[in-house]
Scaffold this motif. Structure first.
Motif, PDB file in Angstrom:
ATOM      1  N   GLN A 366       0.919  -1.216  -0.185  1.00  0.00           N
ATOM      2  CA  GLN A 366      -0.044   0.143   0.026  1.00  0.00           C
ATOM      3  C   GLN A 366       0.861   1.300  -0.022  1.00  0.00           C
ATOM      4  O   GLN A 366       0.614   2.347  -0.794  1.00  0.00           O
ATOM      5  CB  GLN A 366      -1.027  -0.197   1.228  1.00  0.00           C
ATOM      6  N   ASP A 367       1.880   1.206   0.769  1.00  0.00           N
ATOM      7  CA  ASP A 367       2.746   2.377   0.922  1.00  0.00           C
ATOM      8  C   ASP A 367       4.117   2.013   1.521  1.00  0.00           C
ATOM      9  O   ASP A 367       4.299   1.136   2.112  1.00  0.00           O
ATOM     10  CB  ASP A 367       2.132   3.241   2.016  1.00  0.00           C
ATOM     11  N   VAL A 368       5.175   2.696   0.972  1.00  0.00           N
ATOM     12  CA  VAL A 368       6.519   2.573   1.324  1.00  0.00           C
ATOM     13  C   VAL A 368       6.949   4.091   1.933  1.00  0.00           C
ATOM     14  O   VAL A 368       6.974   4.894   1.128  1.00  0.00           O
ATOM     15  CB  VAL A 368       7.335   1.956   0.481  1.00  0.00           C
ATOM     16  N   SER A 369       7.453   4.161   2.890  1.00  0.00           N
ATOM     17  CA  SER A 369       8.024   5.419   3.414  1.00  0.00           C
ATOM     18  C   SER A 369       9.420   5.190   3.997  1.00  0.00           C
ATOM     19  O   SER A 369       9.584   4.247   4.836  1.00  0.00           O
ATOM     20  CB  SER A 369       7.113   5.982   4.529  1.00  0.00           C
ATOM     21  N   VAL A 370      10.364   6.140   3.674  1.00  0.00           N
ATOM     22  CA  VAL A 370      11.848   5.879   4.030  1.00  0.00           C
ATOM     23  C   VAL A 370      12.180   7.069   4.801  1.00  0.00           C
ATOM     24  O   VAL A 370      11.863   8.200   4.338  1.00  0.00           O
ATOM     25  CB  VAL A 370      12.838   5.861   2.879  1.00  0.00           C
ATOM     26  N   GLU A 371      12.576   7.055   6.136  1.00  0.00           N
ATOM     27  CA  GLU A 371      12.962   7.986   6.886  1.00  0.00           C
ATOM     28  C   GLU A 371      14.797   8.059   6.916  1.00  0.00           C
ATOM     29  O   GLU A 371      15.218   6.875   6.981  1.00  0.00           O
ATOM     30  CB  GLU A 371      12.704   7.657   8.445  1.00  0.00           C
ATOM     31  N   ARG A 372      15.332   9.279   6.909  1.00  0.00           N
ATOM     32  CA  ARG A 372      16.726   9.327   6.722  1.00  0.00           C
ATOM     33  C   ARG A 372      17.325   9.943   7.886  1.00  0.00           C
ATOM     34  O   ARG A 372      16.475  10.380   8.696  1.00  0.00           O
ATOM     35  CB  ARG A 372      16.907  10.030   5.491  1.00  0.00           C
ATOM     36  N   SER A 373      18.320   9.970   7.988  1.00  0.00           N
ATOM     37  CA  SER A 373      19.328  10.546   9.001  1.00  0.00           C
ATOM     38  C   SER A 373      18.964  12.107   8.892  1.00  0.00           C
ATOM     39  O   SER A 373      18.620  12.798   7.790  1.00  0.00           O
ATOM     40  CB  SER A 373      20.736  10.347   8.882  1.00  0.00           C
ATOM     41  N   SER A 374      19.298  12.945   9.981  1.00  0.00           N
ATOM     42  CA  SER A 374      19.051  14.317  10.282  1.00  0.00           C
ATOM     43  C   SER A 374      20.299  15.073   9.129  1.00  0.00           C
ATOM     44  O   SER A 374      21.173  14.486   8.910  1.00  0.00           O
ATOM     45  CB  SER A 374      19.062  14.864  11.633  1.00  0.00           C
ATOM     46  N   GLY A 375      19.758  16.210   9.004  1.00  0.00           N
ATOM     47  CA  GLY A 375      20.776  17.226   8.287  1.00  0.00           C
ATOM     48  C   GLY A 375      20.208  17.371   6.916  1.00  0.00           C
ATOM     49  O   GLY A 375      19.084  16.723   6.203  1.00  0.00           O
ATOM     50  N   LEU A 376      20.805  18.090   5.974  1.00  0.00           N
ATOM     51  CA  LEU A 376      20.202  18.305   4.566  1.00  0.00           C
ATOM     52  C   LEU A 376      20.927  17.747   3.849  1.00  0.00           C
ATOM     53  O   LEU A 376      20.395  17.567   2.474  1.00  0.00           O
ATOM     54  CB  LEU A 376      20.720  20.112   4.336  1.00  0.00           C
ATOM     55  N   VAL A 384      12.669   2.237   7.572  1.00  0.00           N
ATOM     56  CA  VAL A 384      11.517   2.114   6.287  1.00  0.00           C
ATOM     57  C   VAL A 384      10.033   1.462   7.068  1.00  0.00           C
ATOM     58  O   VAL A 384      10.175   0.539   7.828  1.00  0.00           O
ATOM     59  CB  VAL A 384      12.195   1.083   5.640  1.00  0.00           C
ATOM     60  N   GLU A 385       9.262   2.348   6.698  1.00  0.00           N
ATOM     61  CA  GLU A 385       7.567   2.042   7.227  1.00  0.00           C
ATOM     62  C   GLU A 385       7.018   1.398   6.032  1.00  0.00           C
ATOM     63  O   GLU A 385       7.099   2.199   5.005  1.00  0.00           O
ATOM     64  CB  GLU A 385       7.041   3.157   7.792  1.00  0.00           C
ATOM     65  N   ILE A 386       6.608   0.294   5.925  1.00  0.00           N
ATOM     66  CA  ILE A 386       6.093  -0.241   4.940  1.00  0.00           C
ATOM     67  C   ILE A 386       4.545  -0.549   5.300  1.00  0.00           C
ATOM     68  O   ILE A 386       4.089  -1.395   6.467  1.00  0.00           O
ATOM     69  CB  ILE A 386       6.692  -1.710   4.595  1.00  0.00           C
ATOM     70  N   THR A 387       3.589  -0.277   4.458  1.00  0.00           N
ATOM     71  CA  THR A 387       2.086  -0.437   4.912  1.00  0.00           C
ATOM     72  C   THR A 387       1.631  -1.447   3.736  1.00  0.00           C
ATOM     73  O   THR A 387       1.854  -1.315   2.477  1.00  0.00           O
ATOM     74  CB  THR A 387       1.246   0.531   4.732  1.00  0.00           C
ATOM     75  N   VAL A 388       1.114  -2.529   4.285  1.00  0.00           N
ATOM     76  CA  VAL A 388       0.557  -3.537   3.369  1.00  0.00           C
ATOM     77  C   VAL A 388      -0.538  -3.941   3.476  1.00  0.00           C
ATOM     78  O   VAL A 388      -1.278  -3.982   4.865  1.00  0.00           O
ATOM     79  CB  VAL A 388       1.564  -5.029   3.463  1.00  0.00           C
ATOM     80  N   GLY A 389      -1.437  -4.582   2.500  1.00  0.00           N
ATOM     81  CA  GLY A 389      -2.727  -4.716   2.705  1.00  0.00           C
ATOM     82  C   GLY A 389      -2.947  -6.440   2.787  1.00  0.00           C
ATOM     83  O   GLY A 389      -2.293  -7.198   2.023  1.00  0.00           O
ATOM     84  N   VAL A 390      -3.834  -6.931   3.850  1.00  0.00           N
ATOM     85  CA  VAL A 390      -3.906  -8.443   3.819  1.00  0.00           C
ATOM     86  C   VAL A 390      -5.383  -8.876   4.015  1.00  0.00           C
ATOM     87  O   VAL A 390      -6.210  -7.940   4.448  1.00  0.00           O
ATOM     88  CB  VAL A 390      -3.041  -8.963   5.212  1.00  0.00           C
ATOM     89  N   SER A 391      -5.615  -9.895   3.744  1.00  0.00           N
ATOM     90  CA  SER A 391      -7.097 -10.487   3.912  1.00  0.00           C
ATOM     91  C   SER A 391      -7.288 -10.607   5.702  1.00  0.00           C
ATOM     92  O   SER A 391      -6.377 -10.431   6.385  1.00  0.00           O
ATOM     93  CB  SER A 391      -6.985 -12.153   3.381  1.00  0.00           C
ATOM     94  N   PRO A 392      -8.661 -10.412   5.749  1.00  0.00           N
ATOM     95  CA  PRO A 392      -8.962 -10.438   7.294  1.00  0.00           C
ATOM     96  C   PRO A 392      -8.330 -11.735   8.042  1.00  0.00           C
ATOM     97  O   PRO A 392      -8.221 -12.946   7.772  1.00  0.00           O
ATOM     98  CB  PRO A 392     -10.495 -10.525   7.402  1.00  0.00           C
ATOM     99  N   THR A 413      23.429  -1.776   4.981  1.00  0.00           N
ATOM    100  CA  THR A 413      23.262  -1.117   6.388  1.00  0.00           C
ATOM    101  C   THR A 413      22.376  -1.907   7.072  1.00  0.00           C
ATOM    102  O   THR A 413      21.563  -2.247   6.329  1.00  0.00           O
ATOM    103  CB  THR A 413      23.312   0.409   6.515  1.00  0.00           C
ATOM    104  N   ASP A 414      22.163  -1.629   8.368  1.00  0.00           N
ATOM    105  CA  ASP A 414      21.278  -2.299   9.510  1.00  0.00           C
ATOM    106  C   ASP A 414      20.017  -1.278   9.219  1.00  0.00           C
ATOM    107  O   ASP A 414      20.173  -0.140   9.683  1.00  0.00           O
ATOM    108  CB  ASP A 414      21.715  -2.778  10.867  1.00  0.00           C
ATOM    109  N   LEU A 415      18.823  -1.472   8.589  1.00  0.00           N
ATOM    110  CA  LEU A 415      17.645  -0.682   8.624  1.00  0.00           C
ATOM    111  C   LEU A 415      16.784  -1.117   9.846  1.00  0.00           C
ATOM    112  O   LEU A 415      16.652  -2.350  10.097  1.00  0.00           O
ATOM    113  CB  LEU A 415      17.172  -0.679   7.444  1.00  0.00           C
ATOM    114  N   THR A 416      16.068  -0.142  10.183  1.00  0.00           N
ATOM    115  CA  THR A 416      14.673  -0.624  10.978  1.00  0.00           C
ATOM    116  C   THR A 416      13.372  -0.692  10.401  1.00  0.00           C
ATOM    117  O   THR A 416      13.084   0.052   9.534  1.00  0.00           O
ATOM    118  CB  THR A 416      14.742   0.736  12.162  1.00  0.00           C
TER     119      THR A 416
END
Length: 427
Positions: A366-376, A384-392, A413-416
């Protein structure tokens, strides 16, 4: 079309008449009765592109800088011979190109008086700062309309190619003073806004889109500035109104300069660094483009013996601008590479997530969101936040482990990894 009015010094009348006859142009002579050293005044209607060669011929015949030469715009000239003259010069020269003398005069007029230039610069910088903090494109555009920055850039470039040192120095001085004043005005205004709590406490300036887009300039910024410089010179050399082109030049200078001031007020060196590099690259590129186009169009000093000096000065200044832009382009190159690398990694993460989920029946991404380290700059993916759709009632037990293993391999690298399940139903 132009009407050229020339005062003829005593003893030069016959030579001037001969020169005008040689050029095969229409003219009218009136006797000068003021009792001074002039004997007559010549009125010569000319096509715009004929002014410069005719004036050169008249200088050869004895008209010097002590005589009065006035060039005014003529709306209409009704004459069959004038139409023939237009056709002849249209074949020989650029039809819209104005004379060197007119170009120099227009460039000098565009460099405004110091007090009005300072006031307009301060006002435009303050409005631009407000627009950036409000994230309002309309307000930012309004600040560009009143910014008087086209004049100094054009004056410096014209002064270089025609070997007018005073005009060059005035143009450079106004550019430096204007940008410094814009940054200072923006910093003071932003400081007052922050400390008078005109915006909510904790306001993150780097999260504001209008500000953020000026923090990470890439090579496309060069295109904008070079295009603005070319447009400015073309509008000036053809006698077209420079008002709209002035807005384009202000686009490249005022908002970045205001962003530098905001970074100073918020105590964020990275904000001032990125926008400061953008401001410098833009002002240097505008001047470089203007110099190159003016020389290409054939503008040179009035006297041939000064042409070598003008050529040497132009070459030195072009080389200095190229070197400065090349040094600053290291930063632009780093940002461009960082943008490309970030987009590449994000694409690989999306592809990896889709591959793993595709191996799991009944699950959709459904959606993939990547959070990165601070700074510009050079931010690294950390979460990485992953939203998936599943059956009930269906939650694959090993999905998180497989995603974690695959994404750690992709980014080395080691991702959360966080997986969110949403129930989906199919009809």
């Amino acid at each position: 079309m132009r009407l050229v009015q020339i005062t003829i010094p005593a003893g030069k009348r016959e030579a001037i008449e001969g020169a005008l006859d040689d050029e095969d142009v229409d003219y009218v002579l009136t006797d000068e009765t003021s009792g001074r050293e002039y004997t007559a005044v010549a009125y010569v209607p000319l096509p715009t592109n004929a002014v410069e060669p005719v004036l050169e011929r008249l200088r050869e015949a004895g008209i010097d800088e002590q005589a009065y030469t006035v060039v005014v715009e003529a709306n209409t000239v009704i004459s069959r011979r004038f139409e023939e003259l237009q056709d002849r010069y249209a074949e020989e020269r650029d039809e819209e190109r104005i004379a060197r003398e007119e170009l120099t005069s227009k460039a000098a007029d565009l460099a405004p008086a110091t007090w009005s230039y300072a006031i307009l610069t301060v006002v435009s910088a303050v409005i631009a700062t407000a627009g950036l903090l409000l994230d309002s494109p309309a307000v930012i555009v309004g600040s560009m309309v009143i910014a008087p920055l086209i004049g100094p850039a054009m004056a410096a470039s014209v002064g270089t190619v025609v070997d007018d040192e005073a005009l060059f120095r005035r143009g450079v001085g106004l550019q430096v003073a204007g940008l410094a004043l814009a940054v200072l005005s923006a910093a003071v205004f932003a400081f007052l806004v922050r400390n008078l709590y005109l915006i909510p406490p904790g306001f993150d300036v780097t999260a504001t889109p209008a500000i953020r887009e000026r923090l990470l300039p890439d090579f496309l910024s060069l295109v904008v500035a070079l295009g603005a410089g070319v447009a400015g010179v073309v509008s000036l050399s053809t006698g077209v109104s420079t008002a709209l082109v002035g807005v384009m030049i202000a686009v490249a200078l005022i908002p970045p300069a205001a962003t530098v001031g905001i970074g100073i007020a918020w105590g964020l060196p990275t904000v001032s660094l990125g926008s400061g590099v953008l401001t410098l690259v833009n002002v240097l590129s505008i001047n470089l483009a203007a110099l190159a186009v003016l020389w290409y169009l054939g503008y040179r000093p009035t006297h041939w013996f000064r042409e070598d000096d003008a050529r040497a000065s132009t070459l030195k200044r072009v080389l200095a601008l190229v070197v400065a832009i090349a040094v600053l382009s290291v930063f632009l190159g780093g940002v461009t590479y960082d943008t490309y690398a970030r987009a590449t990694v994000d694409g690989q993460i999306d592809e990896g997530v889709n591959d793993v989920v595709a191996e799991t029946p009944g699950v959709t991404v459904q959606d993939v969101s990547v959070e990165r380290s601070s700074g510009l700059f050079f931010q690294q993916p950390q979460r990485v936040e992953i939203t998936v759709g599943v059956s009930p009632g269906d939650r694959p037990p090993d999905l998180v482990d497989r995603l974690d293993e695959r994404l750690d391999t992709i980014v080395a690298t080691d991702l959360t990894i966080e997986v969110r399940y949403v129930t989906t139903e199919t009809a």
